[in-house]
Every structure is written in C-alpha cells, then in structure tokens.
Design an enzyme around this catalytic site. Structure first.
Site, PDB file in Angstrom:
ATOM      1  N   LYS A   1       0.793  -1.146   0.143  1.00 47.51           N
ATOM      2  CA  LYS A   1      -0.172  -0.049   0.006  1.00 47.51           C
ATOM      3  C   LYS A   1       1.019   1.315   0.029  1.00 47.51           C
ATOM      4  CE  LYS A   1      -4.183  -1.725   2.156  1.00 47.51           C
ATOM      5  NZ  LYS A   1      -5.326  -1.175   3.159  1.00 47.51           N
TER       6      LYS A   1
ATOM      7  N   GLU B   1      -1.455   7.649   8.336  1.00 49.05           N
ATOM      8  CA  GLU B   1      -2.136   8.816   7.619  1.00 49.05           C
ATOM      9  C   GLU B   1      -2.994   9.475   8.486  1.00 49.05           C
ATOM     10  OE1 GLU B   1      -4.920   6.360   5.340  1.00 49.05           O
ATOM     11  OE2 GLU B   1      -3.515   6.123   3.490  1.00 49.05           O
TER      12      GLU B   1
ATOM     13  N   LEU C   1      -9.349  10.846   8.786  1.00 52.89           N
ATOM     14  CA  LEU C   1     -10.361  11.785   8.425  1.00 52.89           C
ATOM     15  C   LEU C   1     -11.424  11.812   9.433  1.00 52.89           C
ATOM     16  CD1 LEU C   1      -8.374  12.016   6.085  1.00 52.89           C
ATOM     17  CD2 LEU C   1     -10.534  12.108   4.719  1.00 52.89           C
TER      18      LEU C   1
ATOM     19  N   HIS D   1     -14.488  -1.330  10.155  1.00 52.39           N
ATOM     20  CA  HIS D   1     -13.891  -1.105   8.850  1.00 52.39           C
ATOM     21  C   HIS D   1     -13.887  -2.237   7.656  1.00 52.39           C
ATOM     22  CE1 HIS D   1     -11.596   1.892  11.036  1.00 52.39           C
ATOM     23  NE2 HIS D   1     -10.983   1.249  11.626  1.00 52.39           N
TER      24      HIS D   1
ATOM     25  N   ARG E   1      -8.563  -6.737  -8.375  1.00 55.12           N
ATOM     26  CA  ARG E   1      -9.331  -8.232  -8.444  1.00 55.12           C
ATOM     27  C   ARG E   1     -10.841  -7.605  -8.537  1.00 55.12           C
ATOM     28  NH1 ARG E   1     -11.684  -7.425  -3.642  1.00 55.12           N
ATOM     29  NH2 ARG E   1     -10.539  -6.939  -1.798  1.00 55.12           N
TER      30      ARG E   1
ATOM     31  N   VAL F   1     -16.354  -7.723  -3.984  1.00 59.80           N
ATOM     32  CA  VAL F   1     -17.657  -8.217  -3.581  1.00 59.80           C
ATOM     33  C   VAL F   1     -18.781  -7.464  -4.094  1.00 59.80           C
ATOM     34  CG1 VAL F   1     -19.089  -8.846  -1.394  1.00 59.80           C
ATOM     35  CG2 VAL F   1     -16.561  -9.314  -1.601  1.00 59.80           C
TER      36      VAL F   1
ATOM     37  N   ARG G   1     -25.328  -6.927   2.282  1.00 57.20           N
ATOM     38  CA  ARG G   1     -24.407  -8.373   2.576  1.00 57.20           C
ATOM     39  C   ARG G   1     -25.002  -9.004   3.703  1.00 57.20           C
ATOM     40  NH1 ARG G   1     -18.217  -7.429   1.929  1.00 57.20           N
ATOM     41  NH2 ARG G   1     -18.037  -5.821   0.401  1.00 57.20           N
TER      42      ARG G   1
HETATM   43  P1  ADP Z   1      -8.407  -2.637   3.909  1.00 59.16           P
HETATM   44  O1  ADP Z   1      -7.702  -2.741   2.908  1.00 59.16           O
HETATM   45  O2  ADP Z   1      -7.848  -3.490   5.406  1.00 59.16           O
HETATM   46  O3  ADP Z   1      -9.789  -2.625   3.725  1.00 59.16           O
HETATM   47  P2  ADP Z   1      -8.647   0.389   3.770  1.00 59.16           P
HETATM   48  O4  ADP Z   1      -7.034   0.972   3.371  1.00 59.16           O
HETATM   49  O5  ADP Z   1      -9.133   0.066   2.509  1.00 59.16           O
HETATM   50  O6  ADP Z   1      -8.065  -1.050   4.376  1.00 59.16           O
HETATM   51  O7  ADP Z   1      -9.488   1.049   4.761  1.00 59.16           O
HETATM   52  C1  ADP Z   1     -10.457   0.261   5.191  1.00 59.16           C
HETATM   53  C2  ADP Z   1     -11.542   1.540   5.748  1.00 59.16           C
HETATM   54  O8  ADP Z   1     -10.858   2.013   7.072  1.00 59.16           O
HETATM   55  C3  ADP Z   1     -11.766   2.547   4.987  1.00 59.16           C
HETATM   56  O9  ADP Z   1     -12.764   2.364   4.033  1.00 59.16           O
HETATM   57  C4  ADP Z   1     -12.003   3.572   6.037  1.00 59.16           C
HETATM   58  O10 ADP Z   1     -13.389   3.248   6.795  1.00 59.16           O
HETATM   59  C5  ADP Z   1     -11.208   3.258   7.107  1.00 59.16           C
HETATM   60  N1  ADP Z   1      -9.958   4.299   6.896  1.00 59.16           N
HETATM   61  C6  ADP Z   1      -8.750   3.828   6.358  1.00 59.16           C
HETATM   62  N2  ADP Z   1      -7.856   4.958   6.325  1.00 59.16           N
HETATM   63  C7  ADP Z   1      -8.679   5.831   6.959  1.00 59.16           C
HETATM   64  C8  ADP Z   1      -8.055   7.096   7.122  1.00 59.16           C
HETATM   65  N3  ADP Z   1      -7.037   7.712   6.785  1.00 59.16           N
HETATM   66  N4  ADP Z   1      -9.315   8.285   7.770  1.00 59.16           N
HETATM   67  C9  ADP Z   1     -10.318   7.609   8.114  1.00 59.16           C
HETATM   68  N5  ADP Z   1     -10.711   6.290   7.931  1.00 59.16           N
HETATM   69  C10 ADP Z   1      -9.666   5.569   7.099  1.00 59.16           C
END
Ligand code: ADP
Length: 446
Positions: free
Chosen positions: A116, A200, A203, A235, A291, A294, A337
């Site tokens: 990532k 990060e 937010l 998440h 990929r 879902v 889901r």
């Molecule tokens: P994964 O690959 O484990 O699904 P992601 O990077 O897609 O991880 O993040 C999954 C979820 O986590 C996001 O959809 C969001 O809800 C939360 N999230 C990730 N990064 C942030 C961020 N910087 N600020 C707020 N929420 C976050």
C-alpha cells in the site's frame, strides 16, 4: 475464448464466476476443501477436485494443490475470485509459468498495489490525490510524532500489506502514538506476516467512495462510475450503493478521468477498483484492489456491464466491447451483505440452514451459494448471500430493498438481515446522510 476455467475460490463468488463461464460456453472446474464437497459451486461445476483439508492454508491457499488440479483437468485459465489467492503475485506468476492464464492483472501490478505504501507513492506521482501521512514505513515513535505534528491528530496506523480492515489503529494525540503503533505492528505481523505499517491523517467524516475500472490489452481503459461503501462495521463493508448520493455527475466524470488516465499510464490490464476517502468535495486515494470486488453487482445493475464476463474476455485477449461514451449510469442499486453472524456483536454464526427462502421479482438480484439444509462451515468468510435491489431512482431502490428483505427467510443461524431492514427505515440512511463512522456510532440506537 477459453474452453475450460478453474475457479480457485468458494461460495457466492465461485457461483458468480461459474455463471459467467456457463453463459460464455466455457466448462468449469471447481476446487474445494474436504468439508466443502457439498458447496453449490461444486454441484454446479462440470468437474470438481478436492484440494485439501479444511483450513484455508491447506486448501484454498495451497498453490501447488490448485495447480495440480488445473493440470489434471486440462484447465486453460484460473479465476482466483475474491480474497484467498486473488491478490497473490506469486500465484499469478506460477499460473503463467504453468502455461495457463491468470484471470487478473499482470503480477507486477498485483505486487505494486499489494504494497500500500508503494501504491500510494505511485498514484501520487500520477497526479492522484492521496491521504496525507508518512511517505513510507514508520520506523519509530519519534518519526510518527513528528509527522503527526504536520498532519494533525487523529492519525491512523495501517498495515502496508493490509486488507479486510485488519492492522489499523488510531492515535488521538501524541500520548497514544507509542501504543497504537505497537498494536498496529503486532496485528500486521500476525495477519500479514510483515510488521510494516504506515501512517495517515484520520479523516473525521469521510465517505468511502470507490471507482471501478476495466482495461483491456489494447490500451482501452473505461471507468464504470463509483460505489459508496461507507456503511461499515470494524472497517468492513456491509451495505453498498451506486451511484453515491453525494457525488455529482461532474465529480464522477472528473475522478473517472483522473483514474482512467493513471491506470492507462501504468499499463494496467483487467478489472480493478481504486478506493478513496471523500470529504468536503475532495477525494483521497487509499488503495487499489486488483481483482473483482464483492460489491461489483451494484455497478453491473446501474451500467448494464457484466463485469465478470468482461474480465474473462479480456484475459482471453478480446477487446473491450464498449467505450467510455457508451457507459451511462442509470437508476440506483444497493447491495445488502447477508453474513452468518450476530447483528450486534458481529461474531460468526455458522451452522445449519433449516429453512430458506430468497426474494425475487422486479429489480431484485440474489448472489448466493446457500440452500436449505446446507451447513455453513466455521472455517471461512461469513458472507452467505448478497441481496441486490435496483430501482429507477434511490427511493424506488430503497422500496425494492425493503420488500426484498421482508421476503428473505434464513432460519437456523443468526444473520445481518434485520440490521439491513432497520437501516432502510433510518432517516439518515434514507436521506443518504452517512459517513464511514455512522454505523459504529449508531449501532446502539437503530
Ligand atoms: P483494508 O484494505 O484493510 O480494507 P483500507 O485502506 O481500504 O483497508 O481501509 C478500510 C477502511 O478503513 C476505510 O474504508 C475507512 O473506513 C477506514 N480508513 C482507512 N484509512 C482511513 C483514514 N485515513 N481516515 C479515516 N478512515 C480510514
């Protein structure tokens, strides 16, 4: 076109892929673990091979077993589905080395996006806005604190090779950094084998907006609009809709253009999804999934594109049969889901399905592998069905969704059905006013 495809997956996604194969006149090979011989995708496939014991590591993640099954059955291509080996660069390479086609992107793109940190760096270079944070892996508490002083608190630590919402920890102030970093590293190590984490800005009220792209071998890249996947628990996505009620046509076209240009520049081939956080009119790239997702059915409903069919055709070397101008987002779709789990605690609830009735009728699609008297094993993902509602607009989609969920009967286990019913009666959801934190904040009151 391929004559025979092996589906290296199980459950609803394996059934979904199998259906696309049947419609294309391709014969199918199912692979399954010992306890999965009665799976619907195994019953529907032309051939099936047992690839090992129940634990995923011994079966669905067992590369040599899967390749042996493919060779034994004279398979030409392997579809990895979702999860398991779908984003495994080594598997993609080995499939090619065995003279078969991996139905997915090139291995180098899987590895580029699988890390990532590298993915964010690449996308930033290509002009895609990213969430501010560390440039690379966080090496120390001091480094994290000094970066957080620039980005501001709260911050989130995330696993470099993460997925499924695991390995993420939040720090609200400098006093919480050391512990959050330590816990994120430990979780990353336990789940992904590497303790590399990055950081990060966290937010406060974003939506999770993702853009579906599809690219062929001839430089054609098309985007299929966005999905709003903000209704999440821990998440992880639970309800998705397309289009998002907060994204205007102009914004859709603009982000679509930026994304297709970037994907074209790296020479990406196949289907993919770029995930963003969206806050105050701004997009922030988080990651790219290389990929099928879902939640792809909602995009299929509003665009009329059969994404899995196109994915297979692209792998077979065919050109995309449509261009960006042909894609019109029409109507509204939602995916609910249905997980075999407790709707309050979200703990898995495997067991026997004593009674089952799926909804149908106008505007309702069901993607599932379960049937009456099927016993859900405890070893795998808890997703057992996807109920998809489609209407000419959002209000009609919600009405169809309510009606579909009211017809759904799954007895013998706990599921998320009632939670979805409540969501569709909630005024915030009806108005489309929710962000990624909404579900966890409101779980007690809905
Ligand atoms: P994964 O690959 O484990 O699904 P992601 O990077 O897609 O991880 O993040 C999954 C979820 O986590 C996001 O959809 C969001 O809800 C939360 N999230 C990730 N990064 C942030 C961020 N910087 N600020 C707020 N929420 C976050």
């Amino acid at each position: 076109m391929f004559k025979k495809i092996l589906i290296a997956n199980r459950g609803d996604i394996a059934v979904r892929i199998l259906r696309a194969c049947k419609e294309l006149g391709i014969s199918t090979v199912a692979v399954h673990s010992e306890c999965d011989s009665n799976l619907m995708n195994v019953r529907l496939a032309d051939e099936s091979v047992c690839i090992g014991p129940n634990r995923s590591i011994d079966s669905y993640l067992n590369i040599s077993s899967i390749l042996s099954a493919a060779e034994l059955t004279g398979t030409e291509a392997i579809h990895p589905g979702v999860g398991f080996l779908s984003e495994n660069e080594k598997f993609a390479r080995m499939v090619a080395e065995h003279n078969m086609k991996f139905i997915g992107p090139r291995p180098e793109h899987i590895s580029m996006m699988g890390d990532k940190i590298a993915a964010k760096r690449t996308m930033k270079k290509l002009g895609i806005p990213v969430v501010t944070g560390s440039e690379g892996e966080i090496q120390s508490v001091e480094e994290a604190i000094s970066i957080a002083e620039i980005t501001g608190y709260p911050v989130i630590f995330k696993a470099s090779s993460g997925g499924g919402g695991k390995g993420m920890k939040i720090a609200n102030n400098s006093g919480e950094v050391a512990n959050a970093l330590k816990m994120a590293k430990a979780e990353a190590k336990a789940n992904f084998g590497s303790n590399s984490v990055y950081m990060e800005r966290y937010l406060a009220h974003p939506k999770h907006i993702e853009v579906q792209i599809i690219a062929d071998n001839y430089g054609n890249v098309v985007h299929l609009g966005e999905r709003d996947c903000s209704i999440q628990r821990n998440h992880q996505k639970l309800l998705e809709e397309s289009p998002s009620s907060v994204i205007s046509n102009d914004e859709r076209n603009k982000i679509g253009e930026i994304v297709t240009k970037a994907v074209g520049e790296i020479g990406y081939i196949g289907v993919g999804t770029l995930e963003f956080l969206y806050e105050n009119g701004e997009f922030f790239f988080m990651e790219m999934n290389t990929r099928i997702q879902v939640e792809h059915p909602i995009t299929e409903m509003v665009t009329g594109v059969d994404i899995v069919r196109e994915q297979i055709k692209i792998a077979a070397g065919e050109k995309l049969s449509f261009s960006q101008e042909d894609i019109k987002v029409t109507g509204h779709a939602m995916e609910f889901r249905i997980n075999a789990e407790d709707p309050k605690t979200f703990t898995p609830s495997p067991g026997n399905i004593d009674e089952l009735h799926f909804p149908g009728g106008n505007g309702v699609r069901v993607d599932s592998h379960i049937y009456r008297n099927y016993t859900i094993p405890p070893y795998y993902d808890s997703l057992i069905a996807k109920i998809i509602a489609y209407g000419k607009d959002r209000a009609e989609c919600i009405a169809k969704g309510r009606r579909a969920l009211s017809e759904l009967v799954i007895d013998g286990i706990s599921t998320t059905t009632d939670l979805h019913k409540k969501l569709l009666e909630n005024s915030d959801i009806i108005k489309g006013e929710y962000d990624i934190h909404w579900l966890m904040d409101n779980l007690e009151n809905i």
